[in-house]
Design a protein around this motif. Structure first.
Motif, PDB file in Angstrom:
ATOM      1  N   GLY A 252      62.867 -27.028 -55.761  1.00  0.00           N
ATOM      2  CA  GLY A 252      63.191 -27.687 -57.267  1.00  0.00           C
ATOM      3  C   GLY A 252      62.078 -27.873 -58.051  1.00  0.00           C
ATOM      4  N   ARG A 253      62.171 -28.509 -59.152  1.00  0.00           N
ATOM      5  CA  ARG A 253      61.487 -29.143 -60.116  1.00  0.00           C
ATOM      6  C   ARG A 253      60.325 -30.293 -59.481  1.00  0.00           C
ATOM      7  N   PRO A 254      59.111 -30.602 -59.684  1.00  0.00           N
ATOM      8  CA  PRO A 254      58.560 -31.361 -59.124  1.00  0.00           C
ATOM      9  C   PRO A 254      59.305 -32.863 -59.465  1.00  0.00           C
ATOM     10  N   SER A 255      59.089 -33.805 -59.088  1.00  0.00           N
ATOM     11  CA  SER A 255      59.616 -35.026 -59.271  1.00  0.00           C
ATOM     12  C   SER A 255      58.647 -36.390 -59.378  1.00  0.00           C
ATOM     13  N   ALA A 256      58.763 -37.085 -60.484  1.00  0.00           N
ATOM     14  CA  ALA A 256      57.784 -38.112 -60.818  1.00  0.00           C
ATOM     15  C   ALA A 256      58.144 -39.444 -59.714  1.00  0.00           C
TER      16      ALA A 256
ATOM     17  N   ILE B 148      53.407 -18.558 -63.121  1.00  0.00           N
ATOM     18  CA  ILE B 148      54.280 -19.651 -62.518  1.00  0.00           C
ATOM     19  C   ILE B 148      55.047 -20.060 -63.742  1.00  0.00           C
ATOM     20  N   PRO B 149      56.663 -19.995 -63.562  1.00  0.00           N
ATOM     21  CA  PRO B 149      57.365 -20.621 -64.399  1.00  0.00           C
ATOM     22  C   PRO B 149      57.112 -22.141 -64.877  1.00  0.00           C
ATOM     23  N   VAL B 150      57.146 -22.602 -66.110  1.00  0.00           N
ATOM     24  CA  VAL B 150      56.769 -24.043 -66.299  1.00  0.00           C
ATOM     25  C   VAL B 150      57.471 -25.141 -65.657  1.00  0.00           C
ATOM     26  N   ASP B 151      58.872 -24.734 -65.434  1.00  0.00           N
ATOM     27  CA  ASP B 151      59.671 -25.734 -64.802  1.00  0.00           C
ATOM     28  C   ASP B 151      59.237 -25.924 -63.278  1.00  0.00           C
ATOM     29  N   LEU B 152      58.201 -25.267 -62.795  1.00  0.00           N
ATOM     30  CA  LEU B 152      58.112 -25.311 -61.283  1.00  0.00           C
ATOM     31  C   LEU B 152      56.664 -25.996 -61.461  1.00  0.00           C
ATOM     32  N   VAL B 153      56.114 -26.423 -62.465  1.00  0.00           N
ATOM     33  CA  VAL B 153      55.063 -27.409 -62.340  1.00  0.00           C
ATOM     34  C   VAL B 153      54.993 -28.657 -63.206  1.00  0.00           C
TER      35      VAL B 153
ATOM     36  N   LYS C  11      45.329 -37.160 -69.462  1.00  0.00           N
ATOM     37  CA  LYS C  11      44.657 -36.501 -68.173  1.00  0.00           C
ATOM     38  C   LYS C  11      45.513 -36.570 -66.934  1.00  0.00           C
ATOM     39  N   PRO C  12      46.018 -37.730 -66.563  1.00  0.00           N
ATOM     40  CA  PRO C  12      46.812 -37.467 -65.402  1.00  0.00           C
ATOM     41  C   PRO C  12      47.843 -36.496 -65.382  1.00  0.00           C
ATOM     42  N   LEU C  13      48.474 -36.389 -66.471  1.00  0.00           N
ATOM     43  CA  LEU C  13      49.606 -35.105 -66.501  1.00  0.00           C
ATOM     44  C   LEU C  13      48.861 -33.813 -66.103  1.00  0.00           C
ATOM     45  N   SER C  14      47.578 -33.544 -67.123  1.00  0.00           N
ATOM     46  CA  SER C  14      46.964 -32.349 -66.626  1.00  0.00           C
ATOM     47  C   SER C  14      46.715 -32.222 -65.274  1.00  0.00           C
ATOM     48  N   GLU C  15      46.123 -33.332 -64.364  1.00  0.00           N
ATOM     49  CA  GLU C  15      45.701 -33.068 -63.030  1.00  0.00           C
ATOM     50  C   GLU C  15      46.893 -32.767 -62.139  1.00  0.00           C
ATOM     51  N   ASP C  16      48.010 -33.571 -62.696  1.00  0.00           N
ATOM     52  CA  ASP C  16      49.383 -33.383 -61.748  1.00  0.00           C
ATOM     53  C   ASP C  16      49.634 -31.996 -61.899  1.00  0.00           C
ATOM     54  N   ILE C  17      49.585 -31.230 -63.040  1.00  0.00           N
ATOM     55  CA  ILE C  17      49.968 -29.739 -63.192  1.00  0.00           C
ATOM     56  C   ILE C  17      48.850 -28.870 -62.494  1.00  0.00           C
ATOM     57  N   ALA C  18      47.635 -29.231 -62.699  1.00  0.00           N
ATOM     58  CA  ALA C  18      46.572 -28.469 -61.881  1.00  0.00           C
ATOM     59  C   ALA C  18      46.974 -28.394 -60.651  1.00  0.00           C
ATOM     60  N   SER C  19      47.246 -29.655 -59.867  1.00  0.00           N
ATOM     61  CA  SER C  19      47.386 -29.704 -58.516  1.00  0.00           C
ATOM     62  C   SER C  19      48.788 -28.955 -57.978  1.00  0.00           C
ATOM     63  N   ARG C  20      49.724 -28.912 -58.886  1.00  0.00           N
ATOM     64  CA  ARG C  20      51.056 -28.283 -58.375  1.00  0.00           C
ATOM     65  C   ARG C  20      50.687 -26.925 -58.577  1.00  0.00           C
TER      66      ARG C  20
ATOM     67  N   GLN D 203      47.890 -25.173 -58.088  1.00  0.00           N
ATOM     68  CA  GLN D 203      47.294 -24.644 -56.787  1.00  0.00           C
ATOM     69  C   GLN D 203      47.951 -24.740 -55.569  1.00  0.00           C
ATOM     70  N   THR D 204      48.931 -25.659 -55.465  1.00  0.00           N
ATOM     71  CA  THR D 204      49.806 -25.655 -54.398  1.00  0.00           C
ATOM     72  C   THR D 204      50.986 -24.593 -54.471  1.00  0.00           C
ATOM     73  N   ILE D 205      51.244 -24.092 -55.479  1.00  0.00           N
ATOM     74  CA  ILE D 205      52.287 -23.006 -55.826  1.00  0.00           C
ATOM     75  C   ILE D 205      51.604 -21.724 -55.444  1.00  0.00           C
ATOM     76  N   LEU D 206      50.274 -21.677 -55.960  1.00  0.00           N
ATOM     77  CA  LEU D 206      49.531 -20.216 -55.719  1.00  0.00           C
ATOM     78  C   LEU D 206      49.192 -20.154 -54.179  1.00  0.00           C
ATOM     79  N   LYS D 207      48.746 -21.136 -53.627  1.00  0.00           N
ATOM     80  CA  LYS D 207      48.680 -21.189 -51.913  1.00  0.00           C
ATOM     81  C   LYS D 207      50.066 -20.703 -51.233  1.00  0.00           C
ATOM     82  N   LEU D 208      51.229 -21.230 -51.798  1.00  0.00           N
ATOM     83  CA  LEU D 208      52.405 -21.058 -51.302  1.00  0.00           C
ATOM     84  C   LEU D 208      52.784 -19.493 -51.492  1.00  0.00           C
ATOM     85  N   GLU D 209      52.851 -19.190 -52.550  1.00  0.00           N
ATOM     86  CA  GLU D 209      53.473 -18.224 -53.258  1.00  0.00           C
ATOM     87  C   GLU D 209      52.527 -16.862 -53.261  1.00  0.00           C
TER      88      GLU D 209
END
Length: 194
Positions: free
Chosen positions: A67-71, A118-123, A89-98, A100-106
Motif C-alpha cells: 500500500g501507500r507509505p505510512s508516516a 512510479i504512481p505518485v501514491d506509492l511514494v 527537504k525531509p519530504l524530498s529525501e523520503d520520496i527519493a528513498s521510497r 529507490q526502494t521501489i525501483l530495486k523491488l520492481e
C-alpha cells in the motif's frame, strides 16, 4: 451563591447530555445502522480476523501488493500525516528513498523502469498515514512482479485488480481505487502463497 448553584446545575446537565446520553444514543445507532463500520470493518478469512478494510497494514513480501507509505508505520493508535510541506527537504529525501526502494523491488520485473513511471501514491504518504487503498495505476504497476513471483499469468493478476477496483464514491467523488487487503486476499485465493 445562586450563580454558583446555576453553574453547577448547568454543568451537570451538560455532562449528562454530552458525556452520557449523546454518546449512548450514537453508539446504539451505529451498532444498529452501521454495525460493520462501528466494529472496525474487520475482515475475516477462514474465521480468523486478518485486518480491517479501513486501515492500511504492512505487506513486506514481494508476493503481496503493498500500500501507500505510512508516516506512522501503519500504527492506527497514532494516526497522523508527516506534516511535511511540499518544499520540505525531509519530504524530498523520503520520496527519493521510497523511489529507490521501489525501483530495486520492481525493476527486475519491469524492464527500463524509471522513477517517472512510479504512481505518485506509492511514494507519498496519506494524510492519515493509514490509507488502506491505492490507485488502480498503483496496483497495475505492481502486477508484473506479482505475476512473476507467484508464477501466474499477468492477465490473471490484472483481472484480480479489475475485480477489486472500487469506483468513485457516489459515482462522482474521488477516483477509482483498490483496497490492498481485499486485493491480497483475492490474490491468495486465486494463487495461494507457499
Amino acid at each position: 451563591m445562586k450563580t454558583a448553584l446555576r453553574a453547577l446545575i448547568a454543568t451537570v446537565v451538560l455532562v449528562v447530555l454530552t458525556g452520557v446520553l449523546y454518546p449512548a444514543v450514537m453508539t446504539g445507532f451505529a451498532q444498529v445502522a452501521l454495525k460493520n463500520d462501528a466494529d472496525g470493518s474487520l475482515v475475516q478469512r477462514d474465521g480468523t480476523e486478518v485486518g480491517s478494510s479501513r486501515i492500511g497494514q504492512v505487506w513486506n513480501s514481494p508476493r503481496w501488493f503493498y500500500g501507500r507509505p505510512s508516516a506512522v508505520d501503519d500504527d492506527a493508535s497514532t494516526s497522523s500525516g508527516s506534516n511535511l510541506g511540499p518544499t520540505s527537504k525531509p519530504l524530498s529525501e523520503d520520496i527519493a528513498s521510497r523511489i529507490q526502494t521501489i525501483l530495486k523491488l520492481e525493476g527486475p520485473y519491469t524492464g527500463g523502469l524509471t522513477a517517472a513511471q512510479i504512481p505518485v501514491d506509492l511514494v507519498t504518504a496519506s494524510a492519515s498515514g493509514l490509507d488502506p487503498d491505492i490507485s488502480v495505476a498503483g496496483a497495475r504497476f505492481q502486477a508484473p512482479r506479482i505475476a512473476a513471483v507467484r508464477k501466474i499469468p499477468l492477465q490473471q493478476v490484472q483481472q484480480l485488480i479489475a475485480g477489486a477496483t472500487v469506483g468513485k464514491t457516489l459515482g462522482f467523488l474521488g477516483e477509482p481505487h483498490v483496497n490492498v487487503l481485499a486485493l491480497n486476499l483475492a490474490l491468495d485465493a486465486a494463487a495461494p502463497s507457499s
